[in-house]
Design a protein around this motif. Sequence first.
Motif, short mmCIF file in Angstrom:
data_model
loop_
_atom_site.label_atom_id
_atom_site.label_comp_id
_atom_site.label_asym_id
_atom_site.label_seq_id
_atom_site.Cartn_x
_atom_site.Cartn_y
_atom_site.Cartn_z
N LYS A 1 0.85 -1.18 0.00
CA LYS A 1 0.00 0.00 0.00
C LYS A 1 0.89 1.23 0.00
N GLY A 2 0.54 2.23 -0.81
CA GLY A 2 1.30 3.46 -0.86
C GLY A 2 0.44 4.68 -0.55
N LEU A 3 1.06 5.71 -0.01
CA LEU A 3 0.41 6.98 0.25
C LEU A 3 1.45 8.07 0.05
N VAL A 4 1.45 8.67 -1.15
CA VAL A 4 2.45 9.68 -1.54
C VAL A 4 3.84 9.10 -1.29
N GLY A 5 4.58 9.54 -0.28
CA GLY A 5 5.93 9.03 -0.06
C GLY A 5 6.01 7.81 0.82
N LEU A 6 4.89 7.40 1.41
CA LEU A 6 4.87 6.24 2.30
C LEU A 6 4.55 4.97 1.53
N ALA A 7 5.03 3.85 2.04
CA ALA A 7 4.64 2.55 1.50
C ALA A 7 4.76 1.53 2.62
N LEU A 8 3.87 0.55 2.59
CA LEU A 8 3.89 -0.55 3.56
C LEU A 8 3.73 -1.85 2.79
N MET A 9 4.70 -2.74 2.95
CA MET A 9 4.66 -4.04 2.28
C MET A 9 4.75 -5.14 3.31
N ILE A 10 3.89 -6.15 3.17
CA ILE A 10 3.84 -7.25 4.13
C ILE A 10 4.04 -8.55 3.38
N LEU A 11 4.99 -9.34 3.87
CA LEU A 11 5.29 -10.64 3.28
C LEU A 11 5.06 -11.72 4.33
N VAL A 12 4.54 -12.85 3.90
CA VAL A 12 4.26 -13.95 4.81
C VAL A 12 5.10 -15.16 4.40
N LYS A 13 5.59 -15.87 5.39
CA LYS A 13 6.39 -17.06 5.14
C LYS A 13 5.57 -18.06 4.34
N LYS A 14 6.19 -18.67 3.34
CA LYS A 14 5.46 -19.55 2.43
C LYS A 14 4.77 -20.68 3.18
N SER A 15 5.45 -21.26 4.15
CA SER A 15 4.85 -22.38 4.89
C SER A 15 3.65 -21.92 5.71
N LEU A 16 3.70 -20.70 6.23
CA LEU A 16 2.58 -20.17 6.99
C LEU A 16 1.40 -19.87 6.07
N ALA A 17 1.73 -19.34 4.90
CA ALA A 17 0.67 -19.02 3.93
C ALA A 17 -0.06 -20.27 3.48
N GLU A 18 0.65 -21.40 3.45
CA GLU A 18 0.03 -22.64 2.98
C GLU A 18 -0.79 -23.33 4.07
N ASN A 19 -0.41 -23.12 5.35
CA ASN A 19 -1.01 -23.92 6.42
C ASN A 19 -1.80 -23.11 7.44
N SER A 20 -1.88 -21.80 7.29
CA SER A 20 -2.56 -20.98 8.28
C SER A 20 -3.46 -19.97 7.59
N GLU A 21 -4.31 -19.37 8.39
CA GLU A 21 -5.18 -18.31 7.89
C GLU A 21 -4.50 -16.97 8.12
N VAL A 22 -4.11 -16.32 7.03
CA VAL A 22 -3.47 -15.01 7.12
C VAL A 22 -4.16 -14.09 6.13
N SER A 23 -4.62 -12.94 6.60
CA SER A 23 -5.30 -12.04 5.69
C SER A 23 -5.22 -10.61 6.22
N VAL A 24 -5.29 -9.67 5.29
CA VAL A 24 -5.41 -8.26 5.64
C VAL A 24 -6.89 -7.94 5.75
N VAL A 25 -7.30 -7.45 6.91
CA VAL A 25 -8.72 -7.24 7.13
C VAL A 25 -9.13 -5.78 7.02
N GLN A 26 -8.16 -4.86 7.13
CA GLN A 26 -8.53 -3.45 7.06
C GLN A 26 -7.28 -2.60 6.84
N THR A 27 -7.46 -1.52 6.10
CA THR A 27 -6.40 -0.53 5.91
C THR A 27 -6.99 0.86 6.16
N GLU A 28 -6.27 1.68 6.90
CA GLU A 28 -6.69 3.06 7.12
C GLU A 28 -5.49 3.97 6.91
#
Length: 398
Positions: free
Chosen positions: A178-205
């Motif tokens: 996500k970007g906002l003019v000069g700001l940016a936020l990037m989130i990466l999840v470990k591949k094994s966690l992504a395959e075996n767990s529930e990971v999701s972005v639920v809200q951005t403000e």
Amino acid sequence: DQNVIEDLRKKLFIEKKEIQTPIELFHTKEGRSRKASIFSRMLNSFSTQDPKIVKLIEYADLLIEVFRPKELDFLEQSFDQSFQLPLSAASQNLTFGLITFNVSGFAPDPEKDIPRLDFVNKYPFDSCDLVVFAFQEIIAMKSKNLVSIVIESREEHFRAWTLIVPKLFPNHVLMYNKGLVGLALMILVKKSLAENSEVSVVQTEILRLGMLNFANKGSILTRVMINQQKFNFLTCHLTSGTSEKALASREEDLLRVHSLLVKDRSSAGSFILGDLNFRCKMSQKEAKEFVTEFDEGRQVSREALDRILEQDELRKLLAKKDYQFFKELTVDFPPTYRFYVNQKAYDLAEGTRIPSWTDRVLISGDSLNIGQDFVYTADFDTTVSDHKPVVLICKLTT
């Protein structure tokens, strides 16, 4: 003058609409670092030039008791009691890797510049379930022709970082950016966690700060759900400058950031990453002595760090009651700003600039317990910016 006070009290309650979201205003600013400024705006909304009212503005500490609605007493008591939810069993022992980096407009070549960002290989990011990379100034924010730069450069620079970040973390997948003019936020999840767990972005403000709310300063808040447990990750870039006015603005900004976090009280805790821009008040002589020691490659002693940390604006602020919902782990690295680009030497601007810990990671949440084996440091071999990247790697425990 009791009559003036009563008139103003009635005006405040009868014509609340003149003040936007009075309760939120109270919790972000009123009664805290900018009392005088806020009450000045409130009184100005009454459209009066009464000299008695003008005089009252000078007594903001008194005015908070005069104007605060009684129903806010309960909210004030609960204001610092956010994030009381315990960590779920599935969320305990999660490891987070957090990076904040003001890149000062540097746009990497996704094919050629990986070696210039290899600081990530020094730290155990492979063990991290989640990696959060927070950027400030992905476009240079110092030009007078700011709008033109945003239009012409922002997409190009944001794309460059979006392409290179996944290459820096081959064991993770990019799940959010996500970007906002000069700001940016990037989130990466470990591949094994992504395959075996529930990971999701639920809200951005987003929170827009800076001139004309243009968001040359501001924050991006992302709420992430991991195994039915919510965590907040927020990047921010606060007001710059060394003046008392700039400091007061940073203090106000930080409270506004906190008000954004507590809008959702169902989170287990929060991490705040950013260029907070708090400065160090050491003297020019102390600065020169410190920089000489650093530039000669000597290990900066714990004693030397503690001595100058005593003059750090943020450390002093976090000791105040109104800011104790933020915590920081032990700082055992030298100031991260300001350096000559492509060099490892501090830029003192001919004796007019003081090295400062502008780049920080804060934690908020009483139920967040950080294990002892954490890494909180800055990388001084990275020279693409006049700031140094700051890293926090930590494991959540019971």
